[in-house]
Design a protein around this motif. Structure first.
Motif, PDB file in Angstrom:
ATOM      1  N   THR A  31      -4.993   0.482   1.312  1.00  0.00           N
ATOM      2  CA  THR A  31      -5.342   1.894   1.182  1.00  0.00           C
ATOM      3  C   THR A  31      -6.653   2.102   0.438  1.00  0.00           C
ATOM      4  O   THR A  31      -7.236   3.178   0.525  1.00  0.00           O
ATOM      5  CB  THR A  31      -4.219   2.654   0.464  1.00  0.00           C
ATOM      6  OG1 THR A  31      -3.982   2.049  -0.809  1.00  0.00           O
ATOM      7  CG2 THR A  31      -2.946   2.615   1.271  1.00  0.00           C
ATOM      8  N   ARG A  81      -4.436  10.960   1.318  1.00  0.00           N
ATOM      9  CA  ARG A  81      -2.991  10.885   1.489  1.00  0.00           C
ATOM     10  C   ARG A  81      -2.347   9.866   0.553  1.00  0.00           C
ATOM     11  O   ARG A  81      -1.140   9.767   0.481  1.00  0.00           O
ATOM     12  CB  ARG A  81      -2.662  10.537   2.930  1.00  0.00           C
ATOM     13  CG  ARG A  81      -3.073  11.646   3.892  1.00  0.00           C
ATOM     14  CD  ARG A  81      -2.581  11.410   5.254  1.00  0.00           C
ATOM     15  NE  ARG A  81      -1.125  11.427   5.239  1.00  0.00           N
ATOM     16  CZ  ARG A  81      -0.385  11.213   6.301  1.00  0.00           C
ATOM     17  NH1 ARG A  81      -0.943  10.955   7.449  1.00  0.00           N
ATOM     18  NH2 ARG A  81       0.918  11.232   6.224  1.00  0.00           N
ATOM     19  N   PHE A  82      -3.143   9.085  -0.182  1.00  0.00           N
ATOM     20  CA  PHE A  82      -2.621   8.036  -1.054  1.00  0.00           C
ATOM     21  C   PHE A  82      -3.198   8.185  -2.447  1.00  0.00           C
ATOM     22  O   PHE A  82      -4.337   8.599  -2.623  1.00  0.00           O
ATOM     23  CB  PHE A  82      -2.978   6.649  -0.496  1.00  0.00           C
ATOM     24  CG  PHE A  82      -2.398   6.404   0.864  1.00  0.00           C
ATOM     25  CD1 PHE A  82      -1.118   5.909   1.001  1.00  0.00           C
ATOM     26  CD2 PHE A  82      -3.126   6.701   1.999  1.00  0.00           C
ATOM     27  CE1 PHE A  82      -0.577   5.694   2.251  1.00  0.00           C
ATOM     28  CE2 PHE A  82      -2.600   6.490   3.257  1.00  0.00           C
ATOM     29  CZ  PHE A  82      -1.321   5.992   3.377  1.00  0.00           C
ATOM     30  N   GLY A 120       1.934   6.703  -1.101  1.00  0.00           N
ATOM     31  CA  GLY A 120       1.735   7.969  -0.418  1.00  0.00           C
ATOM     32  C   GLY A 120       1.967   9.141  -1.355  1.00  0.00           C
ATOM     33  O   GLY A 120       2.800   9.076  -2.267  1.00  0.00           O
TER      34      GLY A 120
END
Length: 99
Positions: A67, A77-78, A84
Motif C-alpha cells: 500500500t 483508502r489506507f 484499510g
C-alpha cells in the motif's frame, strides 16, 4: 493393458515393471533385472513431494499489495500502516487529502 483402457490392474503393473527391468538392465537375467529394479525403487525412498504452492519473497503479489506504492484515490483508502480505513477511505476526498 487393453487398447483404449485408462487404468491397469496390479498384475499388469508388475508385468510393466518386468518389461522395464529388461530394458534398463539388458545384460542381466530377467530375475536379476527385476530384483535390481525393485532394489533401486526401495532405495529411492518412494515418491518425493516438491515444494509446489509455496510463495517466495519478492513475487508480483508483494508489489501489488504494497500500500505504500499506491497513488491517487487509492492511497487515501489506507492508513500509514497499510490497513484499510473503511468508510473514511471510500468517501469523497477533498483536494487537501482529509475526509
Amino acid at each position: 493393458k487393453d487398447k483404449g483402457a485408462r487404468k491397469i490392474n496390479f498384475n499388469q503393473f508388475l508385468d510393466a515393471l518386468d518389461q522395464l527391468a529388461e530394458v534398463k538392465y539388458p545384460t542381466r537375467t530377467p530375475e536379476e533385472a527385476t530384483a535390481a529394479l525393485y532394489a533401486g525403487m526401495q532405495k529411492s525412498g518412494g515418491p518425493k513431494v516438491r515444494a509446489t504452492g509455496t510463495t517466495t519473497k519478492g513475487t508480483i503479489y508483494d508489489k501489488l499489495t504494497d500500500t505504500s506504492q499506491y497513488t491517487g484515490a487509492h492511497k487515501h483508502r489506507f492508513d500509514g500502516d497499510g490497513r484499510g480505513r473503511g468508510k473514511a477511505g471510500r468517501d469523497v476526498i477533498s483536494k487537501g487529502g482529509t475526509p
